[in-house]
Design a protein around this motif. Structure first.
Motif, PDB file in Angstrom:
ATOM      1  N   ARG A   1      -8.096  -4.602  -3.352  1.00 39.08           N
ATOM      2  CA  ARG A   1      -8.714  -3.734  -4.363  1.00 39.08           C
ATOM      3  C   ARG A   1      -7.659  -2.918  -5.103  1.00 39.08           C
ATOM      4  NH1 ARG A   1     -13.191  -0.674  -1.233  1.00 39.08           N
ATOM      5  NH2 ARG A   1     -13.959  -0.114  -3.321  1.00 39.08           N
ATOM      6  N   THR A   2      -6.532  -2.646  -4.447  1.00 41.77           N
ATOM      7  CA  THR A   2      -5.429  -1.967  -5.133  1.00 41.77           C
ATOM      8  C   THR A   2      -4.809  -2.902  -6.169  1.00 41.77           C
ATOM      9  OG1 THR A   2      -4.946  -0.575  -3.219  1.00 41.77           O
ATOM     10  CG2 THR A   2      -3.159  -0.873  -4.793  1.00 41.77           C
TER      11      THR A   2
ATOM     12  N   LEU B   1       0.827  -1.210   0.000  1.00 44.95           N
ATOM     13  CA  LEU B   1       0.000   0.000   0.000  1.00 44.95           C
ATOM     14  C   LEU B   1       0.862   1.261   0.000  1.00 44.95           C
ATOM     15  CD1 LEU B   1      -2.824  -1.172   2.417  1.00 44.95           C
ATOM     16  CD2 LEU B   1      -3.041  -0.721  -0.038  1.00 44.95           C
ATOM     17  N   THR B   2       1.988   1.236   0.725  1.00 38.22           N
ATOM     18  CA  THR B   2       2.861   2.416   0.749  1.00 38.22           C
ATOM     19  C   THR B   2       3.418   2.687  -0.645  1.00 38.22           C
ATOM     20  OG1 THR B   2       3.462   1.999   3.042  1.00 38.22           O
ATOM     21  CG2 THR B   2       4.910   3.443   1.808  1.00 38.22           C
ATOM     22  N   ARG B   3       3.824   1.632  -1.325  1.00 41.51           N
ATOM     23  CA  ARG B   3       4.320   1.825  -2.692  1.00 41.51           C
ATOM     24  C   ARG B   3       3.254   2.462  -3.570  1.00 41.51           C
ATOM     25  NH1 ARG B   3       9.021  -0.727  -4.385  1.00 41.51           N
ATOM     26  NH2 ARG B   3       9.995  -1.919  -2.721  1.00 41.51           N
ATOM     27  N   SER B   4       2.029   1.951  -3.456  1.00 43.61           N
ATOM     28  CA  SER B   4       0.978   2.459  -4.326  1.00 43.61           C
ATOM     29  C   SER B   4       0.477   3.840  -3.891  1.00 43.61           C
ATOM     30  CB  SER B   4      -0.187   1.466  -4.353  1.00 43.61           C
ATOM     31  OG  SER B   4      -1.199   1.958  -5.207  1.00 43.61           O
TER      32      SER B   4
ATOM     33  N   MET C   1       3.857   6.477  -2.548  1.00 41.76           N
ATOM     34  CA  MET C   1       4.865   6.658  -3.589  1.00 41.76           C
ATOM     35  C   MET C   1       4.253   6.703  -4.994  1.00 41.76           C
ATOM     36  SD  MET C   1       7.196   6.891  -1.387  1.00 41.76           S
ATOM     37  CE  MET C   1       8.440   7.392  -2.569  1.00 41.76           C
ATOM     38  N   LYS C   2       2.926   6.553  -5.063  1.00 41.30           N
ATOM     39  CA  LYS C   2       2.193   6.689  -6.337  1.00 41.30           C
ATOM     40  C   LYS C   2       2.678   5.714  -7.409  1.00 41.30           C
ATOM     41  CE  LYS C   2      -0.254  10.234  -4.939  1.00 41.30           C
ATOM     42  NZ  LYS C   2      -0.912   9.541  -3.838  1.00 41.30           N
ATOM     43  N   ALA C   3       3.066   4.515  -6.964  1.00 38.10           N
ATOM     44  CA  ALA C   3       3.598   3.542  -7.917  1.00 38.10           C
ATOM     45  C   ALA C   3       2.541   3.083  -8.921  1.00 38.10           C
ATOM     46  CB  ALA C   3       4.178   2.338  -7.171  1.00 38.10           C
ATOM     47  N   TYR C   4       1.263   3.374  -8.626  1.00 36.39           N
ATOM     48  CA  TYR C   4       0.222   2.940  -9.569  1.00 36.39           C
ATOM     49  C   TYR C   4       0.181   3.809 -10.824  1.00 36.39           C
ATOM     50  CZ  TYR C   4      -2.792   6.740  -7.834  1.00 36.39           C
ATOM     51  OH  TYR C   4      -3.305   7.950  -7.491  1.00 36.39           O
ATOM     52  N   LEU C   5       0.797   4.988 -10.755  1.00 33.52           N
ATOM     53  CA  LEU C   5       0.784   5.881 -11.913  1.00 33.52           C
ATOM     54  C   LEU C   5       1.838   5.454 -12.928  1.00 33.52           C
ATOM     55  CD1 LEU C   5       0.582   9.317 -10.051  1.00 33.52           C
ATOM     56  CD2 LEU C   5      -1.285   8.122 -11.206  1.00 33.52           C
TER      57      LEU C   5
END
Lengths: 280, 470
Positions: free
Chosen positions: B295-296, B258-261, B264-268
């Protein structure tokens, strides 16, 4: 924002910077690390403290240009700023009571080994340092090590400087010739630290290694930096980064360090092209 | 007018659409819907709903203001008790708190208190342009450690009383779990940013990149002139199960994933922080964090399984989140306990890049036995029922233990055997003079609103402590 006070190229792939961060400089000790972000959308990366000046309020970092973030960091110049700089994190290297120590540094790991050597030297311990590099061009911090050691051996893989060979050769020679080290402290690539441990274990010489796994927050929250040490899960950010080398599962740590190899390769290649275009 | 038995429905992005984006799932009531929902409130005398609210919002009053279309007035009522209305309206488990006590809920669905709170906060954030009433400074300085829900609440309450508050945040961004843990689709980060901005307008100074216990110690804060310290340093190290394979590549703690996503916006696309875009993911655990991780992962393109050792009835996550997860196509492997994570291993080629990556999760089937000490039926493994769920990523969402940094560097601060800071429950007072604590640092992983309640109680106690000192 944190200002870059000085920047110096140590060799074509390794850069030194002094960053103005007075709160960190006030507390930093050998063996601890910091986490930085270059830009506001940057990745958090850990770098071990290479030195500090408590009066000037600066912390010295030395980094190898290996991935996207270190490439971006290397694009910054003196007088410019980086977005974030937090620390000192992790535990300091334990040096109390040590009278005679062998410091083994490999490549850019020497940057982290140096403050440990200095600290031991200052507290009156006999310090033997063995530092190894792939070749002469990659040699760093020789003079500094000389000043902090009673005995210094420089090794290169190809023999282009110092002695030819790996760091464990002179280490084994020293042990066999009767040098009694209270401790061996090894800082460098995982494979080097694994080999140092294999060298010291038969003689049961306490051996400390400094681990540098993938991290995000660095404060004991995400668990990304976990290692298996003595059969137990430990976290480099709060339990380390120093561990008893005899207990570290190096094979697992090596496997985990390549988790994002593909991503890093893409980042690196993408940036190389970008920087090339900017230069054109 | 006949009473509508159900809450007005919350408009949401359709499951098909939202499974592929990170935009907020629930879209919020419009004015008319909010007023109609407010009209469902029976205006009962004994106000049981307030009892169910950990920060004791005057629920009846704010609902009455909505009825009379005084939305700004409603906001004022909520903000008297809550420093983070737009956050609470989204992430509070109202169904077990205020709404569970609602008189209307005896026969029908309770009033949608959470949805109304969210409406009011969003209305204020979108329309209010006036200033704020600044309190008269009282000259006292208080340090708050951590900018999560408990810290922000404590800071906000004290600032409104005239204290000069400095919040120290270890990460580069304020918000704690609200920014690193709870995903964008459930709590947009813009909203957290706005709530923090409101606090800074009240004079709260937020210092990021300061790790208390490392950069500065609690004792140094007192030396620097702070007269009281509130510790809301939050959840610490993630727990793992201790089964073979947990160090394989592709195994995450929910905190890391979750922290990465989130943080740190790793989903972008183009993010500098990597995250694994797995094909099939098993999330182990059944709490809200497990739902968020699942869900992420789904939105990053995976087929996702929730693996939980009890049945649907015991699932600790909010019903609404479980419902959303099901609608989005997350599969529930219930009454299953993981026994091993399997990895790829090519004995012929040690350099095969696939080596060490996850290939599956071996689970054993369970049935429910006798209730345990908490009254939950204990899962009992069925011998010989193991099978493998083929996945390339496993996310462990089975809880955390409190952060060790502060207890290790603060003499005189008593902690329990789990590492949680020991406090007097009604005040957050610790064993060290002038030091108060609350939130996950005390309780271990719990909810945003409980942390806020603790921050609020501590603010009250700190105010009493410092007022009595002078």
């Amino acid at each position: 924002m944190y200002k870059i006070i000085t920047k110096r190229e140590l060799n074509p792939t390794v850069t030194m910077m002094d960053i103005y961060a007075p709160l960190v400089a006030k507390k930093a000790q050998a063996g601890q690390f910091i986490i930085l972000r270059v830009d506001s959308d940057g990745e958090r990366i850990p770098l071990t403290v290479a030195g500090y000046d408590r009066e000037k309020g600066t912390v010295e970092i030395i980094f190898q240009i290996v991935g996207g973030t270190t490439m971006r960091l290397n694009q910054k110049n003196e007088g410019e700023f980086i977005a974030d700089f937090v620390g000192p994190l992790g535990c300091a290297t334990k040096t109390e009571g040590l009278k005679k120590v062998c410091i083994v540094g490999g490549g850019v790991g020497c940057a982290i080994a140096l403050p440990v050597a200095r600290k031991l030297h200052e507290q009156g311990a006999e310090v033997h340092s063995i530092i190894g590099f792939r070749n002469k061009d990659l040699l760093i911090l020789e003079e500094e090590f000389k000043a902090a050691s009673n005995k210094l051996t420089v090794m290169t893989d190809d023999g282009s400087y110092g002695r030819q060979g790996v760091v464990t050769v002179p280490l084994k020679e020293a042990i066999e010739s009767g040098e009694h080290y209270d401790e061996v402290i090894a800082i460098g690539p995982l494979i080097m630290m694994k080999c140092v441990v294999a060298t010291t274990k038969p003689y049961n010489i306490p051996t400390t290694v400094s681990m540098n796994p993938i991290m995000i927050d660095g404060t004991g929250m995400c668990g990304g930096c976990r290692l298996t040490v003595g059969g137990k899960t430990r976290f480099a950010c709060v339990d380390g980064p120093d561990f008893n080398g005899f207990e570290v599962d190096f094979d697992e740590a090596m496997a985990r360090s390549s988790m994002y190899a593909d991503f890093e390769k893409r980042e690196r290649e993408g940036l190389c092209n970008l920087f090339k275009k900017e230069a054109d | 007018m006949a009473l509508q038995p159900e809450k007005h429905r919350m408009p949401v992005q359709s499951p098909e659409l939202r499974a592929h984006n990170f935009k907020e799932v629930a879209l919020g009531y419009d004015e008319e819907t909010a007023v109609s929902e407010a009209l469902r409130c029976l205006n009962c005398k004994n106000r049981p709903c307030v009892e169910g609210c950990p920060v004791n919002i005057s629920i009846l009053e704010f609902i009455s203001k909505i009825r009379s279309r005084d939305f700004e007035g409603a906001y004022k009522v909520i903000s008297d008790s809550s420093s983070l209305p737009a956050v609470c309206g989204r992430v509070c488990p109202q169904e077990t708190q205020c709404e569970s006590k609602c008189t209307l809920g005896i026969k029908f669905e309770p009033v949608g208190i959470g949805r109304l709170e969210r409406f009011v906060a969003d209305y204020h954030n979108a329309n209010y342009s006036g200033g704020i009433e600044l309190p008269v400074p009282n000259g006292h300085r208080v340090a708050v450690v951590g900018s999560g829900p408990s810290g922000l609440t404590c800071a906000g309450d004290l600032a409104k009383k005239g204290y000069k508050v400095t919040v120290f945040e270890a990460l580069h961004l304020a918000g704690g779990v609200l920014v690193y843990g709870i995903p964008e689709f459930r709590l947009p980060k813009e909203i957290v940013k706005k709530e923090v901005e409101i606090l800074t307008k009240y004079g709260v100074d937020v210092q990021t990149n300061v790790v208390i216990g490392k950069t500065l110690t609690v004792d140094e804060l007192f030396d620097d002139g702070f007269e009281a310290v509130f510790i809301g340093s939050g959840a610490g190290l993630p727990r793992f199960m201790g089964i073979p394979g947990e160090s394989l590549k592709g195994v995450y703690s929910a905190n890391e994933f979750l922290t990465r996503s989130n943080l740190m916006k790793a989903y972008l696309d183009g993010a500098h922080t990597p995250i694994m875009h797995a094909k099939k993911v098993a999330v182990v655990g059944g709490g809200n964090v497990a739902m968020d991780a699942a869900r992420t992962a789904l939105r990053l393109g995976a087929e996702v399984y929730i693996v939980y050792r009890r049945s649907m009835d015991e699932l600790p996550a909010r019903k609404e989140e479980v419902g959303h997860a099901e609608e989005e196509g997350i599969k529930f492997e219930l009454l299953r306990n993981p026994v091993e994570i399997l990895g790829f291993d090519d004995p012929q080629d040690r350099r095969n890049p696939k080596n060490g990556f996850v290939t599956g999760l071996k689970v054993i089937k369970c049935e429910l036995g006798e209730p345990d000490e908490k009254g939950r039926r204990r899962p009992v493994e069925i011998p010989g029922s193991e099978y493998v769920i083929p996945v390339d990523c496993v996310i462990m969402a089975i809880g955390t233990s409190p952060n060790p940094l502060i207890k290790n560097t603060t003499a005189g601060l008593e902690v329990n055997r789990h590492g949680g800071i020991v406090v007097e429950e009604s005040t957050g007072k610790t064993s060290k003079e002038g030091v108060y604590a609350g939130g996950d640092a005390v309780t271990g992983a719990a909810t945003v609103i409980l942390a806020m309640g603790a921050g609020k109680a501590a603010a009250r106690a700190i105010d009493e402590y410092l007022s009595s000192k002078t």
